[in-house]
Design a protein around this motif. Structure first.
Motif, PDB file in Angstrom:
ATOM      1  N   SER A  66      33.940  25.828  34.881  1.00 43.74           N
ATOM      2  CA  SER A  66      34.016  24.380  34.673  1.00 43.74           C
ATOM      3  C   SER A  66      33.470  23.630  35.884  1.00 43.74           C
ATOM      4  CB  SER A  66      35.464  23.959  34.405  1.00 43.74           C
ATOM      5  OG  SER A  66      35.961  24.576  33.233  1.00 43.74           O
ATOM      6  N   SER A  67      33.769  24.127  37.092  1.00 40.21           N
ATOM      7  CA  SER A  67      33.255  23.493  38.312  1.00 40.21           C
ATOM      8  C   SER A  67      31.739  23.556  38.361  1.00 40.21           C
ATOM      9  CB  SER A  67      33.854  24.181  39.552  1.00 40.21           C
ATOM     10  OG  SER A  67      35.250  24.045  39.572  1.00 40.21           O
ATOM     11  N   PHE A  68      31.172  24.660  37.873  1.00 37.01           N
ATOM     12  CA  PHE A  68      29.708  24.772  37.858  1.00 37.01           C
ATOM     13  C   PHE A  68      29.096  23.791  36.867  1.00 37.01           C
ATOM     14  CE2 PHE A  68      25.910  26.757  35.938  1.00 37.01           C
ATOM     15  CZ  PHE A  68      25.076  26.756  37.052  1.00 37.01           C
ATOM     16  N   MET A  91      41.746  35.048  34.268  1.00 36.21           N
ATOM     17  CA  MET A  91      41.067  34.258  33.255  1.00 36.21           C
ATOM     18  C   MET A  91      41.116  32.764  33.590  1.00 36.21           C
ATOM     19  SD  MET A  91      39.850  36.456  31.260  1.00 36.21           S
ATOM     20  CE  MET A  91      39.243  35.271  30.086  1.00 36.21           C
ATOM     21  N   THR A  92      42.244  32.301  34.150  1.00 38.40           N
ATOM     22  CA  THR A  92      42.359  30.898  34.550  1.00 38.40           C
ATOM     23  C   THR A  92      41.360  30.571  35.650  1.00 38.40           C
ATOM     24  OG1 THR A  92      44.708  30.902  33.984  1.00 38.40           O
ATOM     25  CG2 THR A  92      43.924  29.121  35.417  1.00 38.40           C
ATOM     26  N   ASP A  93      41.254  31.458  36.646  1.00 34.82           N
ATOM     27  CA  ASP A  93      40.285  31.255  37.734  1.00 34.82           C
ATOM     28  C   ASP A  93      38.864  31.260  37.206  1.00 34.82           C
ATOM     29  OD1 ASP A  93      42.117  33.132  40.289  1.00 34.82           O
ATOM     30  OD2 ASP A  93      42.301  31.083  39.570  1.00 34.82           O
ATOM     31  N   LEU A  94      38.579  32.138  36.243  1.00 29.72           N
ATOM     32  CA  LEU A  94      37.237  32.204  35.669  1.00 29.72           C
ATOM     33  C   LEU A  94      36.901  30.902  34.944  1.00 29.72           C
ATOM     34  CD1 LEU A  94      34.764  33.982  35.201  1.00 29.72           C
ATOM     35  CD2 LEU A  94      35.834  34.823  33.125  1.00 29.72           C
ATOM     36  N   GLU A 135      24.929  30.014  43.354  1.00 29.90           N
ATOM     37  CA  GLU A 135      25.272  31.178  44.165  1.00 29.90           C
ATOM     38  C   GLU A 135      26.780  31.329  44.304  1.00 29.90           C
ATOM     39  OE1 GLU A 135      23.383  33.576  45.260  1.00 29.90           O
ATOM     40  OE2 GLU A 135      21.659  32.644  44.284  1.00 29.90           O
ATOM     41  N   GLU A 136      27.473  30.214  44.514  1.00 31.22           N
ATOM     42  CA  GLU A 136      28.939  30.260  44.645  1.00 31.22           C
ATOM     43  C   GLU A 136      29.573  30.698  43.335  1.00 31.22           C
ATOM     44  OE1 GLU A 136      32.630  27.327  45.987  1.00 31.22           O
ATOM     45  OE2 GLU A 136      30.545  26.642  46.094  1.00 31.22           O
ATOM     46  N   LEU A 137      28.988  30.266  42.212  1.00 32.93           N
ATOM     47  CA  LEU A 137      29.498  30.679  40.907  1.00 32.93           C
ATOM     48  C   LEU A 137      29.341  32.186  40.725  1.00 32.93           C
ATOM     49  CD1 LEU A 137      30.511  30.078  38.010  1.00 32.93           C
ATOM     50  CD2 LEU A 137      28.121  29.738  37.376  1.00 32.93           C
ATOM     51  N   LYS A 138      28.164  32.721  41.064  1.00 33.13           N
ATOM     52  CA  LYS A 138      27.940  34.156  40.916  1.00 33.13           C
ATOM     53  C   LYS A 138      28.920  34.961  41.763  1.00 33.13           C
ATOM     54  CE  LYS A 138      23.010  33.872  39.762  1.00 33.13           C
ATOM     55  NZ  LYS A 138      21.637  34.191  40.207  1.00 33.13           N
ATOM     56  N   ASP A 139      29.130  34.532  43.008  1.00 31.99           N
ATOM     57  CA  ASP A 139      30.072  35.235  43.888  1.00 31.99           C
ATOM     58  C   ASP A 139      31.485  35.227  43.288  1.00 31.99           C
ATOM     59  OD1 ASP A 139      28.001  35.682  45.613  1.00 31.99           O
ATOM     60  OD2 ASP A 139      28.496  34.013  46.946  1.00 31.99           O
ATOM     61  N   SER A 140      31.897  34.072  42.750  1.00 33.12           N
ATOM     62  CA  SER A 140      33.242  33.971  42.182  1.00 33.12           C
ATOM     63  C   SER A 140      33.389  34.857  40.951  1.00 33.12           C
ATOM     64  CB  SER A 140      33.544  32.517  41.815  1.00 33.12           C
ATOM     65  OG  SER A 140      33.520  31.691  42.954  1.00 33.12           O
ATOM     66  N   VAL A 141      32.357  34.884  40.090  1.00 33.57           N
ATOM     67  CA  VAL A 141      32.429  35.707  38.885  1.00 33.57           C
ATOM     68  C   VAL A 141      32.478  37.192  39.241  1.00 33.57           C
ATOM     69  CG1 VAL A 141      31.156  36.424  36.814  1.00 33.57           C
ATOM     70  CG2 VAL A 141      31.336  34.003  37.391  1.00 33.57           C
ATOM     71  N   GLN A 142      31.671  37.597  40.221  1.00 36.78           N
ATOM     72  CA  GLN A 142      31.700  39.004  40.646  1.00 36.78           C
ATOM     73  C   GLN A 142      33.070  39.391  41.195  1.00 36.78           C
ATOM     74  OE1 GLN A 142      28.459  39.406  43.398  1.00 36.78           O
ATOM     75  NE2 GLN A 142      26.891  39.355  41.806  1.00 36.78           N
ATOM     76  N   ARG A 143      33.669  38.507  41.992  1.00 33.75           N
ATOM     77  CA  ARG A 143      34.991  38.795  42.556  1.00 33.75           C
ATOM     78  C   ARG A 143      36.032  38.920  41.449  1.00 33.75           C
ATOM     79  NH1 ARG A 143      39.073  35.493  43.544  1.00 33.75           N
ATOM     80  NH2 ARG A 143      37.756  33.646  43.189  1.00 33.75           N
TER      81      ARG A 143
END
Length: 557
Positions: A510-512, A502-505, A520-528
């Motif tokens: 917030s970075s986005f 949850m902290t990483d999410l 694209e980087e946000l989508k990859d991070s959320v999927q992971r």
């Protein structure tokens, strides 16, 4: 530009071949031909030169970084090519018109680029919604940076810094927002009046500093068929380098200390620039042979000039070099050095990319916020499991001690009842509580004592058996408590992992929102992170199934 000091017994040794690409040197001691993208004969016009580099202004308007810089021997025409006609007092006429809206034929690359940039930004077919143009003007004098628009006396030097996401910039350098080409050209004229110049034996008005005029364009576009807005931010570096110059040891000339320092620093910075170009050229050739080749060091930081031009030389920029030559035979060594520099620069590769950022997609933001809220609800429902919920005892309380004390009391009652039965059977009584301690209970199962001639049946025998079973249950209770502690430890570990997810999410979302990462980087991070969360949720399910099974077995017993 040449000084009238003395006479020069020199002839022209430089010519261009009909292919308009090859430069030939015809000297009794040296015959040389070098081929480039284009070569200009002495009779070419300023418009001819600009036509070959005008794509840089177009690239800037389309969101790409660009750089044009002039390199060559002092007096060979760099400043004339970049700004305009001879002499600083005459140059202001090159802009033409009271509002600088029209350029005459003598205007150089910089004023022509400015006019073209504003023409490009006013095109209706580009879908431009809003545009802001900023300009700045800096010079490198004696390896120090000075603001040419606010510091005419060069009293306060500036520093170069670099930050992720921003790149290389000059701290404290003034930037001016301009509305049109006239405003921009007026600032160019002001800055050029503040430039360090000096008369030398090669040039009556020799530039003693490297100048960099930078144009930054920020624009918002909405194009047909595109989704949402696009924000483009690009920069254009227009660089006029000071010319290299050798010491005139053949003449009895007294140099002032200030002039010696200028000459030394100019040659040192140009030497470092040459080393950077040579290293970049070597790296490019190595990459052509082997894409996995180890890239050599490029000494950008050894000079303020090369540090300032780092992005332009080997980074994200469409870069054009204009090499100027003196055709005189007494400048043979400088001419060959310039041609060698241009040849190396021709092999350097830069990787240009569109400088685009998309504004926040509010629909996507709403979906992500909903997902974050859902994950937090799941965490509250399934992750916040306390020790009390598992064991029924608050944290820090010793539940095994209470159970053992209860068992000891029951055993004592059973022993009293057993002695009553012994008296009836004529058997010796046993002391009550023998071998048992209130603080250190006996956990081993006691040996049964039954006389061989009696068959004990009825209540007395059943009560003794219950006591023995109670002692056995004590060991089972302690084992159950250890199992509960193990389960609690497993739950806490899973809870920590979910909290980390949850902290990483929160961090990536917030970075986005602050434009630190792209969509694209946000989508990859959320999927992971969702994969990790689903794995933990499955682990939770298996854990609770085991606990439910153990509880059912305990009830049956």
């Amino acid at each position: 530009h040449e000084s009238d000091e003395g006479s020069r017994n020199a002839t022209s040794i430089v010519s261009t071949l009909p292919d308009n690409q090859t430069v030939a040197i015809n000297h009794p001691s040296k015959q040389l031909q070098c081929k480039y993208d284009f070569s200009f004969p002495p009779q070419c016009s300023q418009a001819d030169i600009y036509d070959r580099v005008s794509q840089c202004a177009t690239a800037l308007a389309n969101g790409f970084n660009a750089t044009i810089f002039a390199y060559g021997q002092t007096g060979s025409g760099k400043t004339h090519t970049m700004f305009g006609p001879d002499g600083y007092d005459v140059r202001r006429a090159s802009y033409g018109g009271p509002n600088h809206a029209v350029l005459n034929d003598a205007a150089g690359v910089i004023p022509r680029s400015i006019v073209q940039i504003f023409k490009e930004l006013n095109r209706k077919d580009l879908g431009i919604v809003s545009t802001t143009v900023y300009v700045s003007f800096v010079q490198v004098y004696n390896e120090q940076l000075y603001d040419m628009l606010r510091d005419p006396r060069r009293s306060s030097s500036l520093e170069i810094h670099e930050e992720p996401g921003v790149g290389i910039y000059v701290s404290g350098l003034s930037e001016y927002a301009v509305r049109n080409a006239g405003d921009c050209l007026a600032l160019v004229k002001l800055g050029e009046e503040n430039r360090a110049i000096r008369e030398t034996h090669m040039n009556t008005a020799s530039s003693r500093s490297h100048s960099l005029f930078q144009i930054v364009v920020e624009q918002t576009r909405i194009e047909d068929g595109a989704e949402g807005e696009r924000v483009l931010k690009s920069k254009f570096n227009l660089v006029d380098l000071a010319g290299s110059e050798k010491w005139d040891t053949r003449k009895e000339r007294k140099f002032e200390n200030e002039q010696i320092e200028e000459l030394t620093n100019i040659n040192l910075s140009l030497y470092t620039l040459g080393r950077c170009i040579a290293a970049l050229s070597k790296n490019a050739k190595a990459m052509e042979k082997d894409p996995d080749a180890i890239i050599g060091h490029v000494p950008y930081r050894e000079s303020k000039l090369t540090r300032l031009l780092q992005d332009s030389l080997g980074g994200n920029s469409k870069t054009v070099l204009i090499a100027t030559l003196s055709p005189a035979s007494d400048c043979l060594e400088e001419t060959i050095s310039t041609l060698r520099f241009a040849d190396r620069a021709h092999s350097v590769m830069t990787f240009v990319k569109l400088n685009e950022k998309r504004p926040v997609d509010h629909a996507l933001v709403q979906r992500l916020q909903s997902e974050v809220a859902r994950l937090r609800a799941l965490l509250r429902d399934g992750g916040q499991i306390t020790e009390t919920a598992v064991t029924g005892v608050a944290p820090g309380q010793d539940n095994s001690s209470a159970q053992l004390q209860e068992a000891l009391g029951k055993i004592k009652e059973l022993e009293i009842e057993n002695n009553v039965l012994r008296r009836r059977l004529g058997m010796p009584e046993q002391p009550v509580g023998a071998g048992l301690s209130s603080t250190t209970p006996r956990l081993s199962t006691p040996q049964r004592h039954t006389p061989g001639k009696f068959a004990i049946v009825g209540g007395g025998n059943s009560s003794a058996a219950d006591a023995l079973r109670s002692l056995g249950d004590m060991r089972s209770t302690e084992e159950s408590f250890e199992d509960a502690k193990s389960q609690l430890k497993e739950i806490r570990g899973s809870h920590e992992r979910v909290t980390s997810i949850m902290t990483d999410l929160d961090r990536v979302t917030s970075s986005f929102f602050t434009f630190d990462i792209e969509e694209e980087e946000l989508k990859d991070s959320v999927q992971r992170l969702m994969k990790l969360f689903k794995k933990e949720r499955k682990s939770y399910g298996e854990m609770f199934s085991r606990m439910d099974g153990a509880e059912a077995v305990g009830k049956e017993k």
